[in-house]
Design a protein around this motif. Structure first.
Motif, PDB file in Angstrom:
ATOM      1  N   ALA A   1      69.667  17.021   4.959  1.00 56.49           N
ATOM      2  CA  ALA A   1      70.199  15.760   4.996  1.00 56.49           C
ATOM      3  C   ALA A   1      70.897  15.767   6.088  1.00 56.49           C
ATOM      4  CB  ALA A   1      71.309  15.454   3.853  1.00 56.49           C
ATOM      5  N   TYR A   2      71.081  14.270   7.156  1.00 58.11           N
ATOM      6  CA  TYR A   2      72.148  14.062   7.835  1.00 58.11           C
ATOM      7  C   TYR A   2      73.400  13.765   7.274  1.00 58.11           C
ATOM      8  CZ  TYR A   2      74.342  11.446  11.741  1.00 58.11           C
ATOM      9  OH  TYR A   2      75.070  11.005  12.624  1.00 58.11           O
ATOM     10  N   VAL A   3      74.426  14.569   7.554  1.00 64.38           N
ATOM     11  CA  VAL A   3      75.701  14.198   7.030  1.00 64.38           C
ATOM     12  C   VAL A   3      76.591  13.934   8.230  1.00 64.38           C
ATOM     13  CG1 VAL A   3      75.290  15.881   5.164  1.00 64.38           C
ATOM     14  CG2 VAL A   3      76.390  16.791   7.194  1.00 64.38           C
ATOM     15  N   THR A   4      77.530  13.053   7.838  1.00 64.65           N
ATOM     16  CA  THR A   4      78.472  12.812   8.696  1.00 64.65           C
ATOM     17  C   THR A   4      79.766  12.040   8.095  1.00 64.65           C
ATOM     18  OG1 THR A   4      79.105  11.107  10.676  1.00 64.65           O
ATOM     19  CG2 THR A   4      77.585  10.326   9.058  1.00 64.65           C
TER      20      THR A   4
ATOM     21  N   ALA B   1      75.267   5.085   9.062  1.00 61.97           N
ATOM     22  CA  ALA B   1      75.967   6.183   8.261  1.00 61.97           C
ATOM     23  C   ALA B   1      77.136   6.810   8.871  1.00 61.97           C
ATOM     24  CB  ALA B   1      74.892   7.584   8.313  1.00 61.97           C
ATOM     25  N   ASP B   2      77.214   6.671  10.394  1.00 61.43           N
ATOM     26  CA  ASP B   2      78.603   6.884  11.175  1.00 61.43           C
ATOM     27  C   ASP B   2      79.639   5.991  10.950  1.00 61.43           C
ATOM     28  OD1 ASP B   2      77.061   9.283  12.267  1.00 61.43           O
ATOM     29  OD2 ASP B   2      76.645   8.228  14.033  1.00 61.43           O
ATOM     30  N   LYS B   3      79.077   4.483  10.937  1.00 60.87           N
ATOM     31  CA  LYS B   3      79.938   3.332  10.709  1.00 60.87           C
ATOM     32  C   LYS B   3      80.490   3.590   9.338  1.00 60.87           C
ATOM     33  CE  LYS B   3      78.423  -0.744  12.046  1.00 60.87           C
ATOM     34  NZ  LYS B   3      77.914  -1.984  12.013  1.00 60.87           N
ATOM     35  N   VAL B   4      79.925   4.077   8.305  1.00 63.93           N
ATOM     36  CA  VAL B   4      80.313   4.026   6.938  1.00 63.93           C
ATOM     37  C   VAL B   4      81.264   5.269   7.115  1.00 63.93           C
ATOM     38  CG1 VAL B   4      79.675   4.635   4.735  1.00 63.93           C
ATOM     39  CG2 VAL B   4      78.397   3.137   6.046  1.00 63.93           C
ATOM     40  N   ALA B   5      80.923   6.223   7.771  1.00 65.12           N
ATOM     41  CA  ALA B   5      81.671   7.495   7.657  1.00 65.12           C
ATOM     42  C   ALA B   5      83.199   6.975   8.373  1.00 65.12           C
ATOM     43  CB  ALA B   5      81.021   8.592   8.518  1.00 65.12           C
ATOM     44  N   ALA B   6      83.105   6.229   9.505  1.00 69.02           N
ATOM     45  CA  ALA B   6      84.355   5.862  10.146  1.00 69.02           C
ATOM     46  C   ALA B   6      85.318   5.089   9.069  1.00 69.02           C
ATOM     47  CB  ALA B   6      83.912   5.080  11.394  1.00 69.02           C
ATOM     48  N   ALA B   7      84.880   4.679   8.093  1.00 68.15           N
ATOM     49  CA  ALA B   7      85.716   3.851   6.993  1.00 68.15           C
ATOM     50  C   ALA B   7      86.212   4.887   5.977  1.00 68.15           C
ATOM     51  CB  ALA B   7      84.820   2.816   6.474  1.00 68.15           C
TER      52      ALA B   7
ATOM     53  N   HIS C   1      78.654  -4.889   6.945  1.00 68.94           N
ATOM     54  CA  HIS C   1      80.063  -5.281   6.666  1.00 68.94           C
ATOM     55  C   HIS C   1      80.100  -5.721   5.286  1.00 68.94           C
ATOM     56  CE1 HIS C   1      84.158  -6.924   7.111  1.00 68.94           C
ATOM     57  NE2 HIS C   1      83.695  -8.127   6.174  1.00 68.94           N
ATOM     58  N   ASN C   2      79.080  -6.254   4.578  1.00 69.69           N
ATOM     59  CA  ASN C   2      79.184  -6.518   3.155  1.00 69.69           C
ATOM     60  C   ASN C   2      78.857  -5.045   2.216  1.00 69.69           C
ATOM     61  OD1 ASN C   2      76.964  -9.560   3.516  1.00 69.69           O
ATOM     62  ND2 ASN C   2      79.358  -9.350   3.291  1.00 69.69           N
ATOM     63  N   LEU C   3      77.895  -4.344   2.982  1.00 71.10           N
ATOM     64  CA  LEU C   3      77.865  -2.916   2.037  1.00 71.10           C
ATOM     65  C   LEU C   3      79.248  -2.326   2.199  1.00 71.10           C
ATOM     66  CD1 LEU C   3      74.987  -0.542   3.126  1.00 71.10           C
ATOM     67  CD2 LEU C   3      77.468   0.101   3.380  1.00 71.10           C
ATOM     68  N   LEU C   4      80.013  -2.292   3.353  1.00 69.45           N
ATOM     69  CA  LEU C   4      81.334  -1.457   3.399  1.00 69.45           C
ATOM     70  C   LEU C   4      82.241  -1.909   2.395  1.00 69.45           C
ATOM     71  CD1 LEU C   4      81.504  -0.516   7.369  1.00 69.45           C
ATOM     72  CD2 LEU C   4      81.897   0.997   5.316  1.00 69.45           C
ATOM     73  N   GLU C   5      82.324  -3.499   2.372  1.00 65.18           N
ATOM     74  CA  GLU C   5      83.274  -3.991   1.708  1.00 65.18           C
ATOM     75  C   GLU C   5      82.881  -3.737   0.122  1.00 65.18           C
ATOM     76  OE1 GLU C   5      84.642  -8.267   3.225  1.00 65.18           O
ATOM     77  OE2 GLU C   5      82.783  -8.248   2.450  1.00 65.18           O
ATOM     78  N   TRP C   6      81.909  -3.660  -0.181  1.00 69.51           N
ATOM     79  CA  TRP C   6      81.444  -3.377  -1.832  1.00 69.51           C
ATOM     80  C   TRP C   6      81.750  -1.821  -1.946  1.00 69.51           C
ATOM     81  CZ3 TRP C   6      80.541  -6.699  -5.197  1.00 69.51           C
ATOM     82  CH2 TRP C   6      79.747  -6.160  -6.630  1.00 69.51           C
ATOM     83  N   PHE C   7      81.744  -0.746  -1.002  1.00 68.53           N
ATOM     84  CA  PHE C   7      81.958   0.597  -1.191  1.00 68.53           C
ATOM     85  C   PHE C   7      83.354   0.664  -1.281  1.00 68.53           C
ATOM     86  CE2 PHE C   7      77.424   1.953   0.227  1.00 68.53           C
ATOM     87  CZ  PHE C   7      76.885   1.840  -1.473  1.00 68.53           C
ATOM     88  N   ALA C   8      84.304  -0.144  -0.323  1.00 69.72           N
ATOM     89  CA  ALA C   8      85.557  -0.057  -0.225  1.00 69.72           C
ATOM     90  C   ALA C   8      86.227  -0.439  -1.684  1.00 69.72           C
ATOM     91  CB  ALA C   8      86.006  -0.860   0.706  1.00 69.72           C
TER      92      ALA C   8
END
Length: 238
Positions: A30-33, A60-66, A227-234
């Motif tokens: 798995a790629y992990v970040t 994945a890196d963008k999601v990790a940065a959040a 952005h929509n994906l990140l908002e949902w997980f946040a």
């Protein structure tokens, strides 16, 4: 999922792409970040081109940065679909079924929980969306996002138990807007499951990860979906 659209704009795979690294997770590479100290994780499940796609790793890196610990497993065991000169798609799919993907995702989720992760979100792209919709039960994850899904049925949607976001494309023979509307109606009929459904105009199946980085309009549409994906997980993975 046959036909040219599901496989249009294949990525140039790069095993060294992204800011993270590859390690074993639940028996899969798995790629992990992201921070291993995070208690919140996001699982990204790829389309048929697999986990070495640079745009997917960039997301994945963008999601990790959040603030999330992000894992992108190799459900194809080093054998992603090859558009030119590889096996015909229908033949490849027989060896890489979504049900097998679902079974292999369970140990990955267990492995994340054993690292001290307390909440998990999962996002699936095309092929991966079918795996995620099967994982969208409280015993596995806390929230799900389906992006230009393949194989997903209204019955799958009816079985969902966690907050679900569906991001669809206007130009999509695999999940045409009419089918996405049916998904929305099925979700609206469910009490107690939050949902968000959006159809992006003027984009085609695969637009969130198989965009041309040189095409400003394509990048903008992909970033809006990210952005929509990140908002949902946040909102739901906490």
């Amino acid at each position: 999922m046959s036909g040219p659209q599901c496989c249009a704009n294949p990525p140039t795979l790069n095993p060294n792409s992204g800011a993270g690294h590859v390690e074993k997770l639940g028996g899969l590479n798995a790629y992990v970040t992201g921070s291993p100290d995070s208690k919140l994780a996001v699982l990204l499940i790829s389309d048929v081109y697999g986990y070495e796609a640079p745009n997917l790793r960039k997301l994945a890196d963008k999601v990790a940065a959040a603030g999330f610990y992000v894992a992108v497993p190799d459900f194809f065991h080093g054998d992603p679909y090859v558009a030119d000169g590889g096996k015909p798609l229908q033949e490849w799919i027989k060896d890489h079924g979504v049900d097998k993907g679902f079974e292999e995702a369970k140990p990955v989720i267990q492995a994340l929980k054993s690292k001290g992760i307390t909440a998990i979100g999962a996002a699936g792209f095309c092929w991966g969306a079918k795996v995620v919709v099967q994982l969208a039960k409280r015993e596995f994850i806390q929230a799900a996002v389906l992006l230009h899904p393949s194989f997903v049925t209204v019955d799958d949607i009816k079985g969902v138990e966690v907050p679900l976001s569906i991001l669809g494309a206007e130009i999509d023979r695999l999940s045409p807007p009419a089918l996405v509307k049916e998904f929305e109606e099925a979700l609206n009929a469910k009490s107690g499951v939050d949902s968000f459904v959006k159809i992006f105009p003027k984009v085609a199946h695969g637009w969130t990860v198989r965009y041309n980085v040189e095409d400003e309009t394509a990048v903008k549409a992909a970033e809006e979906a990210h952005h929509n994906l990140l908002e949902w997980f946040a909102k739901y993975v906490k």
